[in-house]
Design a protein around this motif. Sequence first.
Motif, mmCIF file in Angstrom:
data_model
loop_
_atom_site.group_PDB
_atom_site.id
_atom_site.type_symbol
_atom_site.label_atom_id
_atom_site.label_comp_id
_atom_site.label_asym_id
_atom_site.label_seq_id
_atom_site.Cartn_x
_atom_site.Cartn_y
_atom_site.Cartn_z
ATOM 1 N N PHE A 102 0.864 -1.177 0.000
ATOM 2 C CA PHE A 102 0.000 0.000 0.000
ATOM 3 C C PHE A 102 0.903 1.229 0.000
ATOM 4 O O PHE A 102 1.501 1.576 1.020
ATOM 5 C CB PHE A 102 -0.938 -0.028 1.202
ATOM 6 C CG PHE A 102 -1.874 -1.207 1.183
ATOM 7 C CD1 PHE A 102 -2.693 -1.424 0.092
ATOM 8 C CD2 PHE A 102 -1.922 -2.104 2.237
ATOM 9 C CE1 PHE A 102 -3.556 -2.516 0.053
ATOM 10 C CE2 PHE A 102 -2.771 -3.192 2.214
ATOM 11 C CZ PHE A 102 -3.591 -3.406 1.114
ATOM 12 N N SER A 103 0.991 1.867 -1.141
ATOM 13 C CA SER A 103 2.000 2.912 -1.343
ATOM 14 C C SER A 103 1.434 4.319 -1.364
ATOM 15 O O SER A 103 2.187 5.284 -1.564
ATOM 16 C CB SER A 103 2.761 2.647 -2.639
ATOM 17 O OG SER A 103 1.866 2.495 -3.729
ATOM 18 N N GLY A 104 0.143 4.465 -1.131
ATOM 19 C CA GLY A 104 -0.457 5.787 -1.055
ATOM 20 C C GLY A 104 -1.615 5.789 -0.078
ATOM 21 O O GLY A 104 -2.390 4.823 -0.030
ATOM 22 N N HIS A 105 -1.700 6.848 0.721
ATOM 23 C CA HIS A 105 -2.745 6.960 1.745
ATOM 24 C C HIS A 105 -3.292 8.379 1.746
ATOM 25 O O HIS A 105 -2.628 9.311 1.278
ATOM 26 C CB HIS A 105 -2.185 6.632 3.133
ATOM 27 C CG HIS A 105 -1.578 5.266 3.236
ATOM 28 N ND1 HIS A 105 -0.324 4.964 2.730
ATOM 29 C CD2 HIS A 105 -2.066 4.123 3.781
ATOM 30 C CE1 HIS A 105 -0.073 3.679 2.962
ATOM 31 N NE2 HIS A 105 -1.091 3.157 3.605
ATOM 32 N N ASP A 106 -4.491 8.533 2.292
ATOM 33 C CA ASP A 106 -4.967 9.897 2.502
ATOM 34 C C ASP A 106 -4.314 10.449 3.766
ATOM 35 O O ASP A 106 -3.492 9.784 4.406
ATOM 36 C CB ASP A 106 -6.495 9.957 2.546
ATOM 37 C CG ASP A 106 -7.102 9.328 3.796
ATOM 38 O OD1 ASP A 106 -6.351 8.917 4.714
ATOM 39 O OD2 ASP A 106 -8.348 9.249 3.872
ATOM 40 N N GLU A 107 -4.668 11.659 4.131
ATOM 41 C CA GLU A 107 -3.996 12.297 5.259
ATOM 42 C C GLU A 107 -4.391 11.685 6.607
ATOM 43 O O GLU A 107 -3.750 11.955 7.621
ATOM 44 C CB GLU A 107 -4.283 13.804 5.233
ATOM 45 C CG GLU A 107 -3.617 14.488 4.046
ATOM 46 C CD GLU A 107 -3.819 15.984 4.024
ATOM 47 O OE1 GLU A 107 -2.821 16.726 4.091
ATOM 48 O OE2 GLU A 107 -4.995 16.415 3.954
ATOM 49 N N ASP A 108 -5.401 10.835 6.598
ATOM 50 C CA ASP A 108 -5.780 10.104 7.815
ATOM 51 C C ASP A 108 -5.235 8.677 7.819
ATOM 52 O O ASP A 108 -5.545 7.903 8.724
ATOM 53 C CB ASP A 108 -7.305 10.074 7.954
ATOM 54 C CG ASP A 108 -7.887 11.458 8.191
ATOM 55 O OD1 ASP A 108 -7.247 12.248 8.921
ATOM 56 O OD2 ASP A 108 -8.956 11.759 7.624
#
Length: 254
Positions: free
Chosen positions: A194-200
């Motif tokens: 998982f290489s991208g997340h939102d700010e939460d």
Amino acid sequence: MTNDAAQPASSPAARSARLALVGDRSPDVVSHSRVPLLLDALARRDRLVLDAYWIPSEDAADDAEAVRGFDAVWVLPGSPYRSEAGVLSAIRTAREEGIPFLGTCGGFQHALLEYARQVCGLTRVAHAETDPEAEDFLIEPLACSLVGHEATVVIEPGSLAQSVMNAERSVERYFCAYGPTRHLDALRAHGLRFSGHDEDGHVRIAELPGHPFFLATLFQPELAGDGSRPHPIVRAFARAAVEHTARAAESQPA
């Protein structure tokens, strides 16, 4: 399209590949109407010619060979698909056979679902949109719907996503109401990144290390701008497709 012979001698030759667009094509899905613009822009700006064919989800279910022989597979938004099994079959073929893969929005959700069932052994996990009575969900309604929203994505250094986007943060467009909620540790333990997340910290990008190109995003890079300048993810996917063509040609006996 402009004839290649009319181009200046220094202009690089166009490179082509066969692209499977998996989904149930509809004029009501903005993503679907954007694809022709992107293909024209890729050919014009990047000399990457993708010969695209739509593969309805039901056709992919009826024919296990539906996407075999293509140079790239893009599972587009538009869920619930008429055949979840067909979409999952197309994703599995791309994953197992090293065919460049892009999944956006519904394609992202189903890429995780395929991986959970076929790689992690979580055969009973479900998508709440298509199986709301299931006992174990991988994909559920988001706490806050992202339909029509833009939001920041934080991208992990050293990832495929970071190398493609050349950024640590990006503002992306969404049109979805479902996302992954459970079993993420199991997917990580079995090799999915998982290489991208939102700010939460909620997952927004997934990729598969070791695969020639396997990238899935909950956001829709095809909706960036007006379609005249393809998103870096779309451009990288197109390059991966033509590289797949070249590798296939090299492997053919003389």
